[in-house]
Design a protein around this motif. Structure first.
Motif, PDB file in Angstrom:
ATOM      1  N   ARG A 112       0.825  -1.205   0.000  1.00  0.00           N
ATOM      2  CA  ARG A 112       0.000   0.000   0.000  1.00  0.00           C
ATOM      3  C   ARG A 112       0.858   1.253   0.000  1.00  0.00           C
ATOM      4  O   ARG A 112       2.005   1.236   0.425  1.00  0.00           O
ATOM      5  CB  ARG A 112      -0.904   0.027   1.240  1.00  0.00           C
ATOM      6  N   VAL A 113       0.258   2.343  -0.430  1.00  0.00           N
ATOM      7  CA  VAL A 113       0.889   3.663  -0.420  1.00  0.00           C
ATOM      8  C   VAL A 113      -0.103   4.619   0.226  1.00  0.00           C
ATOM      9  O   VAL A 113      -1.302   4.552  -0.044  1.00  0.00           O
ATOM     10  CB  VAL A 113       1.211   4.142  -1.861  1.00  0.00           C
ATOM     11  N   HIS A 114       0.391   5.486   1.093  1.00  0.00           N
ATOM     12  CA  HIS A 114      -0.449   6.548   1.672  1.00  0.00           C
ATOM     13  C   HIS A 114       0.471   7.670   2.131  1.00  0.00           C
ATOM     14  O   HIS A 114       1.672   7.466   2.326  1.00  0.00           O
ATOM     15  CB  HIS A 114      -1.324   6.009   2.818  1.00  0.00           C
ATOM     16  N   PRO A 115      -0.053   8.865   2.295  1.00  0.00           N
ATOM     17  CA  PRO A 115       0.796   9.981   2.736  1.00  0.00           C
ATOM     18  C   PRO A 115       1.368   9.731   4.126  1.00  0.00           C
ATOM     19  O   PRO A 115       0.767   9.022   4.932  1.00  0.00           O
ATOM     20  CB  PRO A 115      -0.170  11.171   2.776  1.00  0.00           C
ATOM     21  N   GLY A 116       2.514  10.308   4.419  1.00  0.00           N
ATOM     22  CA  GLY A 116       3.068  10.300   5.772  1.00  0.00           C
ATOM     23  C   GLY A 116       4.258   9.398   5.961  1.00  0.00           C
ATOM     24  O   GLY A 116       4.963   9.040   5.028  1.00  0.00           O
ATOM     25  N   LYS A 117       4.480   9.033   7.243  1.00  0.00           N
ATOM     26  CA  LYS A 117       5.575   8.150   7.647  1.00  0.00           C
ATOM     27  C   LYS A 117       5.011   7.142   8.638  1.00  0.00           C
ATOM     28  O   LYS A 117       4.072   7.426   9.362  1.00  0.00           O
ATOM     29  CB  LYS A 117       6.692   8.936   8.318  1.00  0.00           C
ATOM     30  N   ASP A 118       5.620   5.958   8.660  1.00  0.00           N
ATOM     31  CA  ASP A 118       5.321   4.950   9.672  1.00  0.00           C
ATOM     32  C   ASP A 118       6.597   4.727  10.467  1.00  0.00           C
ATOM     33  O   ASP A 118       7.704   4.859   9.944  1.00  0.00           O
ATOM     34  CB  ASP A 118       4.905   3.616   9.045  1.00  0.00           C
ATOM     35  N   TRP A 119       6.419   4.381  11.736  1.00  0.00           N
ATOM     36  CA  TRP A 119       7.539   4.058  12.613  1.00  0.00           C
ATOM     37  C   TRP A 119       7.120   2.856  13.434  1.00  0.00           C
ATOM     38  O   TRP A 119       5.984   2.784  13.910  1.00  0.00           O
ATOM     39  CB  TRP A 119       7.835   5.243  13.515  1.00  0.00           C
ATOM     40  N   PHE A 120       7.997   1.877  13.590  1.00  0.00           N
ATOM     41  CA  PHE A 120       7.706   0.771  14.496  1.00  0.00           C
ATOM     42  C   PHE A 120       8.991   0.232  15.100  1.00  0.00           C
ATOM     43  O   PHE A 120      10.072   0.387  14.543  1.00  0.00           O
ATOM     44  CB  PHE A 120       6.896  -0.347  13.813  1.00  0.00           C
ATOM     45  N   THR A 121       8.834  -0.374  16.263  1.00  0.00           N
ATOM     46  CA  THR A 121       9.933  -1.090  16.902  1.00  0.00           C
ATOM     47  C   THR A 121       9.441  -2.501  17.189  1.00  0.00           C
ATOM     48  O   THR A 121       8.278  -2.697  17.561  1.00  0.00           O
ATOM     49  CB  THR A 121      10.427  -0.384  18.192  1.00  0.00           C
ATOM     50  N   LEU A 141       1.708   5.624  14.070  1.00  0.00           N
ATOM     51  CA  LEU A 141       1.148   5.811  12.734  1.00  0.00           C
ATOM     52  C   LEU A 141       0.391   7.129  12.665  1.00  0.00           C
ATOM     53  O   LEU A 141      -0.265   7.527  13.629  1.00  0.00           O
ATOM     54  CB  LEU A 141       0.185   4.666  12.396  1.00  0.00           C
ATOM     55  N   ASP A 142       0.445   7.778  11.503  1.00  0.00           N
ATOM     56  CA  ASP A 142      -0.394   8.952  11.308  1.00  0.00           C
ATOM     57  C   ASP A 142      -1.811   8.480  10.974  1.00  0.00           C
ATOM     58  O   ASP A 142      -2.083   7.275  10.925  1.00  0.00           O
ATOM     59  CB  ASP A 142       0.191   9.877  10.239  1.00  0.00           C
ATOM     60  N   HIS A 143      -2.718   9.411  10.716  1.00  0.00           N
ATOM     61  CA  HIS A 143      -4.117   9.061  10.465  1.00  0.00           C
ATOM     62  C   HIS A 143      -4.249   8.091   9.290  1.00  0.00           C
ATOM     63  O   HIS A 143      -4.971   7.103   9.361  1.00  0.00           O
ATOM     64  CB  HIS A 143      -4.935  10.327  10.211  1.00  0.00           C
ATOM     65  N   ASP A 144      -3.534   8.366   8.192  1.00  0.00           N
ATOM     66  CA  ASP A 144      -3.617   7.495   7.023  1.00  0.00           C
ATOM     67  C   ASP A 144      -3.022   6.125   7.314  1.00  0.00           C
ATOM     68  O   ASP A 144      -3.534   5.106   6.854  1.00  0.00           O
ATOM     69  CB  ASP A 144      -2.908   8.140   5.828  1.00  0.00           C
ATOM     70  N   GLY A 145      -1.943   6.088   8.078  1.00  0.00           N
ATOM     71  CA  GLY A 145      -1.332   4.814   8.454  1.00  0.00           C
ATOM     72  C   GLY A 145      -2.243   3.986   9.334  1.00  0.00           C
ATOM     73  O   GLY A 145      -2.353   2.772   9.176  1.00  0.00           O
ATOM     74  N   GLU A 146      -2.923   4.645  10.264  1.00  0.00           N
ATOM     75  CA  GLU A 146      -3.860   3.928  11.132  1.00  0.00           C
ATOM     76  C   GLU A 146      -4.976   3.319  10.303  1.00  0.00           C
ATOM     77  O   GLU A 146      -5.327   2.153  10.457  1.00  0.00           O
ATOM     78  CB  GLU A 146      -4.444   4.871  12.190  1.00  0.00           C
ATOM     79  N   ARG A 147      -5.536   4.111   9.403  1.00  0.00           N
ATOM     80  CA  ARG A 147      -6.632   3.628   8.566  1.00  0.00           C
ATOM     81  C   ARG A 147      -6.171   2.455   7.691  1.00  0.00           C
ATOM     82  O   ARG A 147      -6.882   1.487   7.515  1.00  0.00           O
ATOM     83  CB  ARG A 147      -7.169   4.772   7.695  1.00  0.00           C
ATOM     84  N   THR A 148      -4.954   2.520   7.170  1.00  0.00           N
ATOM     85  CA  THR A 148      -4.443   1.483   6.280  1.00  0.00           C
ATOM     86  C   THR A 148      -4.043   0.219   7.032  1.00  0.00           C
ATOM     87  O   THR A 148      -4.369  -0.885   6.611  1.00  0.00           O
ATOM     88  CB  THR A 148      -3.226   2.019   5.493  1.00  0.00           C
ATOM     89  N   HIS A 149      -3.339   0.353   8.146  1.00  0.00           N
ATOM     90  CA  HIS A 149      -2.747  -0.801   8.810  1.00  0.00           C
ATOM     91  C   HIS A 149      -3.555  -1.373   9.975  1.00  0.00           C
ATOM     92  O   HIS A 149      -3.392  -2.535  10.301  1.00  0.00           O
ATOM     93  CB  HIS A 149      -1.344  -0.461   9.314  1.00  0.00           C
TER      94      HIS A 149
END
Length: 192
Positions: A124-133, A179-187
């Motif tokens: 998937r592609v969406h605006p923003g950045k994701d971060w995870f540990t 996650l940003d808003h778009d990341g939350e919705r996607t993931h």
């Protein structure tokens, strides 16, 4: 409100707790909300009904809202229950009840299936950045043409404008995500 109701008692405890937390005496709070100290004392101890025309100035003086003084309590404001998405092999605990700065959300995620491959929708592609540990196991991050293994104790941060997907590698994995808003919705939301 009823004098003997649980909510009434909770509101009284909140008024007293906020007053004490601010280090104010009954006299100090009474002066700030234009009530007599004896009236305020009787309200806090349950010897006087709480009237709405008294409650609003008390809330204002304590620096809170009327809504926060009278909101009911349930386990849902404390316990974070998992959301299971069996189709994607994910269990998610959304740890931030309200979005943080710039709409960021924090979630713990348990992955049991590998990263999706093959279909055009797999990344998937969406605006923003994701971060995870990664807390345990190994997470396989598909980032465009690259496959990156992120192991326990390591973290990843990437632009979400690059096609991406992630999953468990060689057994279950757990990770903490921001996650940003778009990341939350996607993931974090189940696929339609």
């Amino acid at each position: 409100m009823t004098q003997d109701g649980e909510l009434d008692n909770l509101v009284r405890k909140r008024i007293r707790g906020l007053r004490v937390a601010k280090g104010w005496s009954l006299d100090e709070l009474a002066a700030r909300c234009y009530l007599s100290p004896s009236t305020l004392s009787r309200i806090e101890t349950g010897h006087r009904r709480i009237a709405l025309d008294q409650l609003a100035p008390i809330a204002r003086a304590l620096g809170t809202s009327l809504d926060h003084l009278v909101e009911t309590v349930s386990d849902d404001d404390v316990v974070i229950r998992p959301q299971r998405d069996e189709a994607r092999g994910r269990t998610t605990w959304i740890l931030s009840r309200e979005p943080g700065p710039q709409g960021m959300s924090v979630a713990r995620m348990r992955l049991t299936q590998p990263a999706p491959r093959g279909s055009a929708d797999s990344q998937r592609v969406h605006p923003g950045k994701d971060w995870f540990t990664v807390l345990s196991g190994t997470v396989e991050l598909l980032l465009g043409e690259r496959t990156i293994l992120v192991e326990a104790g390591e973290a990843a941060e990437f632009s979400t404008m690059i096609p991406h997907a992630f999953g468990a590698y060689d057994g279950p994995a757990e990770m903490l995500c921001i996650l940003d808003h778009d990341g939350e919705r996607t993931h974090l939301r189940p696929k339609p």
